[in-house]
Design an enzyme around this catalytic site. Structure first.
Site, PDB file in Angstrom:
ATOM      1  N   HIS A 196      41.131  39.045  40.712  1.00  0.00           N
ATOM      2  CA  HIS A 196      40.342  38.264  39.757  1.00  0.00           C
ATOM      3  C   HIS A 196      40.513  36.776  40.036  1.00  0.00           C
ATOM      4  O   HIS A 196      41.589  36.329  40.434  1.00  0.00           O
ATOM      5  CB  HIS A 196      40.797  38.581  38.327  1.00  0.00           C
ATOM      6  CG  HIS A 196      40.238  39.868  37.817  1.00  0.00           C
ATOM      7  ND1 HIS A 196      39.961  40.096  36.496  1.00  0.00           N
ATOM      8  CD2 HIS A 196      39.898  40.997  38.460  1.00  0.00           C
ATOM      9  CE1 HIS A 196      39.489  41.319  36.343  1.00  0.00           C
ATOM     10  NE2 HIS A 196      39.436  41.884  37.518  1.00  0.00           N
ATOM     11  N   LYS A 664      36.506  38.841  24.126  1.00  0.00           N
ATOM     12  CA  LYS A 664      35.303  37.986  24.112  1.00  0.00           C
ATOM     13  C   LYS A 664      34.301  38.478  23.083  1.00  0.00           C
ATOM     14  O   LYS A 664      33.589  37.702  22.453  1.00  0.00           O
ATOM     15  CB  LYS A 664      34.674  37.961  25.508  1.00  0.00           C
ATOM     16  CG  LYS A 664      33.477  37.013  25.638  1.00  0.00           C
ATOM     17  CD  LYS A 664      33.222  36.643  27.085  1.00  0.00           C
ATOM     18  CE  LYS A 664      32.625  37.785  27.868  1.00  0.00           C
ATOM     19  NZ  LYS A 664      31.171  37.936  27.630  1.00  0.00           N
TER      20      LYS A 664
END
Length: 1017
Positions: A196, A664
């Site tokens: 990532h 999120k």
């Protein structure tokens, strides 16, 4: 320059045990100033001192001094601003090195001192362990009158997290030895490295850092030894100065966007430098500590802790990860591990000089030598005379030749060439190599000898095999659906297109198709590039398993998994690649649903229940119809030697839970609670069907993506959901902070292992107290509503986010092969990946994803019954590992928030026409911050944030004072860069600097703040 490193301010509490750290920080700051003086002149050193002095004693920005800082920075030209930013970035990197080295020393001390447990602390261990419910004075009633025990007098034992503390604790708590044996026999810890885009530091700079670490360690040894010459230490300091100057003149920014294979190389560095030699020591630590307390128990298998990787195999949103890249990644990993084995065997040839004249040799070794002579006569001809009386050396020479042939074969595979030595003797698997090493070991043992280097090599082969790590494939669910839709339209199999079918119709058709061997996909692929890529991915997995064995790649993860059909689609595509045989329901691939959003987490139990009720899928998990039938047959009627799955661990379902997107989607508290609930419900449904469950935690480095101390996080999981098995992603800067140094890496993995054992054996009943769960459900719901009210319902929020954070500039950092947004490319939150989302808020010191909504939820609960509910929340904090973990993570993040600095971003970067609306958004955020901070302090009983963790408190404060001026510099450069863009758009260019210069300056400040925060996304 006034130093913030070793300030006498009462805000920084330095203990006598930290005198080493204090001295080291002073040395490094002096070196830093000296480098800047030589490279930039005294004027720059004075400027940096002025900027750092504009902070409060706690290192926060202040309203009164903001104007002074802005005036000072606005006078700088772009080159001066960039130099200042680089100077602060270098400062943070040096501080990180010192603290990392200090942490390593502390952990070594902690381990060596942890052989005994202080009796007076035993009663206070409970809050940090998953203790059995019947050991605790807890009632399952809600009444606050049961909260008589003081919530303030809990003291964690210093030694927690080590094997040397764990087993005496289990003994003193009378945990039955048979339970311990059962657990450690099935211990299965998997740490999965991912690529990532959170590793912002260039690997060239990492090399410079390692040089500095080596020199500092050399300096330590010189200063700690008696005797020696004073000039030796001075010479090392001069070399340090030279190295840091070379570092200063090295570009911090990535020179190009890394390829996937570059990322593979980066990840393998940690194995090459640390883990390959270090992880066998983990087994020795566990074995030794177990023997000290439970000498009659058997240790776990040597590979109880293994590693996986997504680097080169995770294709979710990354078009650069192709089937060919995955193939090359597997070859690359094997190349590294074979190279290390070859080195080790050469060392053993030097060591094992045992002569037949002075030691017996068993017949099985002599028979093996005769067989080797017949297949490798050239080795015999070359070495028989030299080793005629040294059978171990001759045997290992044959072993070495086979390894070298295997390596050459692998190099040809990497290049997709036909191996020239295809018929040469080689090892087809690590098991064959291991068998020969054990033959040598057995002969040594039975003649009264041992060889530690040989034992270490055997341990490495058991852990790493020939593959180093297991590659996990990951792909987004819609890609499989779209691929099947195109395939079926081409074949005209269905009356409607596959995408038009309802979920029930899809499951019905998929179930039927999965029970036939009829192929759907032709050998030649006449489909679109995307569909062909999906098909070829399954085919390359089949090729990898044939060449490398099934352990190289047996997990297929479905991101954004929402329905039963998402899983069955993957199984059908696996069937087409001959990874699953429908006639007998045996497969060599494990299908892993990844539940990410809150809605998907809530639906996960229903999805898995429906899957487990499908006879085909249940047989697939069991290892085939025959294995499933033998499970259901009474013991006295079972056929002898009933086969279990020849490929995968039978009856094991892996499920992955995503922290990033759920956060999120719904905020910090709601995300953590929904994941906690999902684990409990998934474990229950697995038990109902007689299945084992392995939860795969998709944690990131930041709190907003599930990060935080792994030890406490594991202890906060529902105990039944672990049962000795866990799988965790290790991402981005976590790799650099946890795996760069051997002892740090060992301690990190040891704490994870300790927590898994502790959480599995010392389970609490707190997670099952229904009134507590109801309160958490209410808090979670309120937190989510308040979070979504800002993020998704506030009409100005998206514009606010894009203007006041450096999200657009972050997307231009060359730090990952994967795009910052999902394929739609829209500038909305749904397409934005969780990492740049968190990264942006970290840069601006809001850190909003890690706490927003928590304060309002707690306050609304307290409003109902202020005194009683405050007592209850304090009691939760002491007794309930889940609640303590959540509050502690929020406290850690709140300590890094600088609301005045965040306000400066809003004031300076907002467009004039948006300022009034954005001020309202900021006030909403600031109000929630102050409310959350005050309530967290009230619940924990701390006077200041992180009073319960003075080491972390000191670390945060040391950095804050320098991040503030760097934040001012970033805002100034971002403001100039955006003004340049606006004038360019209007056709009028009136700037002293080019866009490239301004963007470079902005990216350098992003680097610097990321280093200072020790966190990106």
């Amino acid at each position: 320059m006034g130093s913030l490193l070793y300030s006498s301010s009462p805000a920084v509490n330095l203990y006598p045990s930290e005198l080493f750290l204090r001295h080291r920080l002073q040395v490094v700051e002096e070196l830093w100033e000296s480098v800047l003086r030589q490279e930039c002149g005294q004027k720059m050193v004075d400027l940096l001192g002025q900027l750092r002095d504009l902070c409060s004693p706690e290192g926060q920005a202040t309203h009164d001094q903001t104007a002074s800082a802005v005036e000072l920075i606005e006078q700088l030209n772009i080159n001066e601003a960039i130099r200042a930013a680089r100077a602060f970035a270098l400062y943070f990197q040096l501080i990180n090195i010192i603290e990392q080295e200090y942490e390593q020393k502390q952990q070594l001390t902690r381990y060596s001192d942890s052989g005994t447990i202080n009796q007076e602390h035993l009663a206070n261990i409970i809050y940090s362990t998953n203790q059995r419910e019947d050991d605790l004075p807890v009632t399952k009633e809600l009444g606050a009158d049961s909260l008589s025990q003081s919530w303030t007098d809990t003291t964690p034992i210093k030694q927690k997290g080590t094997f040397a503390a764990l087993f005496p604790l289990l003994f003193k708590l009378n945990v039955p030895p048979q339970q311990i044996q059962r657990l450690i026999s099935q211990l299965d810890i998997r740490l999965v490295f991912t690529a990532h885009p959170t590793e912002i530091v260039r690997h060239t700079i990492r090399d410079k850092q390692r040089q500095v670490v080596d020199l500092l360690q050399h300096l330590d040894s010189l200063q700690n030894r008696s005797g020696g010459y004073p000039w030796e230490a001075q010479e090392v300091k001069e070399r340090l100065l030279e190295e840091i100057r070379l570092w200063w003149r090295t570009d911090e920014l990535h020179q190009f966007k890394p390829t996937v294979l570059d990322e593979v190389d980066y990840a393998l560095h940690y194995f090459q430098e640390v883990l390959f030699d270090g992880i066998p020591q983990l087994y020795k630590r566990l074995k030794y500590s177990l023997e000290q307390t439970f000498p009659w128990l058997e240790p776990p298998s040597k590979n109880f802790c293994s590693f996986g990787s997504w680097v080169g195999s995770d294709r979710d949103g990354n078009p650069s990860v192709t089937p060919e890249v995955t193939w090359k990644t597997a070859c690359y990993q094997r190349k590294m591990v074979l190279g290390r084995y070859i080195q080790s065997v050469k060392q053993l040839i030097e060591l094992l000089s045992v002569s037949m004249q002075w030691s017996d040799v068993l017949p099985d070794l002599l028979e093996s030598l005769e067989l080797d002579q017949s297949t490798m006569s050239d080795v015999y001809d070359a070495l028989a005379l030299r080793y005629r009386q040294e059978p171990y050396r001759l045997k290992l020479a044959y072993v070495l030749r086979r390894l070298e042939n295997t390596r050459d074969h692998n190099l040809a595979l990497y290049s997709r060439e036909r191996p020239a030595n295809e018929d040469s003797p080689m090892y087809r698997s690590g098991a064959e190599f291991l068998s020969e090493l054990r033959l040598v070991q057995r002969n040594l043992t039975e003649t009264g000898l041992s060889c530690r280097e040989l034992e270490n090599l055997i341990c490495q082969v058991e852990i790493f095999d020939f593959n180093l790590t297991q590659l996990d494939i990951r792909q987004e669910s819609s890609r499989h659906c779209d691929a099947l839709n195109e395939i079926l339209e081409y074949l005209q199999v269905l009356p409607l297109s596959y995408n038009q079918l309802s979920e029930a119709q899809r499951v019905s058709w998929l179930t039927g198709e999965l029970q036939t061997r009829r192929p759907l996909i032709p050998g030649e692929l006449p489909f679109s590039e995307k569909t062909n890529d999906v098909i070829e991915t399954f085919r390359v997995v089949r090729s990898l398993q044939q060449e490398f064995g099934i352990n190289i790649c047996q997990t297929y993860i479905i991101s954004m998994c929402r329905e039963v059909s998402d899983v069955l689609e993957v199984l059908l595509l696996a069937k087409e690649a001959r990874l699953f045989d429908p006639a007998i329901a045996v497969g060599s691939i494990r299908v892993v649903p990844l539940f990410e959003t809150v809605e998907d987490l809530q639906r996960s139990r229903s999805v898995m229940k429906k899957l487990f009720e499908l006879p085909l899928y249940r047989a697939f998990l069991a290892g085939g119809y025959e294995a499933l039938n033998s499970e259901n047959t009474p013991p006295d009627t079972q056929p002898p030697n009933s086969p279990s799955s020849p490929t995968l661990n039978p009856n094991l379902q892996e499920v992955m839970l995503g922290y990033s997107d759920s956060n999120k989607d719904s905020g910090f508290l709601s995300s953590n609670w929904e994941i906690h609930k999902a684990q409990k419900s998934l474990q229950k449904i697995a038990e109902q069907y007689g299945l084992h469950l392995r939860i795969f935690h998709g944690r990131g480095g930041s709190v907003g993506r599930g990060g935080g101390p792994a030890y406490e996080a594991i202890l906060a999981q529902p105990g039944n959901s672990i049962n000795g098995r866990i799988k965790i992603t290790e991402q981005g800067e976590v790799l650099a902070s946890k795996y760069s140094l051997l002892d740090l890496a060992l301690y990190h993995v040891e704490t994870i292992t300790t927590a898994v054992v502790q959480a599995s054996l010392l389970r609490t009943g707190f997670d099952d107290i229904e009134p507590w769960n109801e309160i958490m459900e209410e808090l979670s719901m309120r937190s989510r509503q308040h979070y979504r009210g800002l993020i998704y319902e506030q009409p100005d929020f998206i514009d606010f986010f894009h203007q006041v954070t450096p999200i657009e500039e972050i997307s231009q950092l060359q730090i990952s092969s994967r795009p910052a947004r999902r394929p739609s490319g829209k500038k909305d939150l749904s397409s934005l990946r969780a990492i740049p989302w968190v990264f942006s808020w970290t840069q601006t010191r809001f850190l909003l994803p890690s706490w927003y909504g928590l304060g309002t939820a707690l306050q609304e609960f307290l409003n109902e019954q202020p005194e009683e509910h405050l007592k209850l929340l304090r009691y939760f904090y002491v007794k309930w590992p889940f609640f303590k973990m959540a509050i502690s993570k929020a406290e850690m993040t709140l300590a890094k928030v600088d609301i005045e600095m965040a306000h400066h971003y809003v004031q300076e970067l907002s467009n004039p026409e948006d300022k009034a609306q954005f001020d309202k958004v900021f006030e909403q955020i600031a109000s929630e911050f102050y409310l959350t901070r005050d309530l967290v302090l009230n619940i924990t009983g701390h006077q200041r944030l992180l009073d319960g963790d003075p080491i972390l408190q000191r670390s945060v404060q040391l950095r804050n004072g320098t991040i503030v001026p760097l934040g001012f510099i970033q805002v100034s450069i971002l403001k100039r860069l955006r003004q340049y863009k606006n004038t360019t758009t209007s056709g009028v260019i009136n700037s002293r600097y080019s866009k490239g210069e301004l963007l470079r300056g902005a990216l350098l400040t992003i680097n610097g703040i990321a280093a200072g925060m020790r966190n990106t996304g």
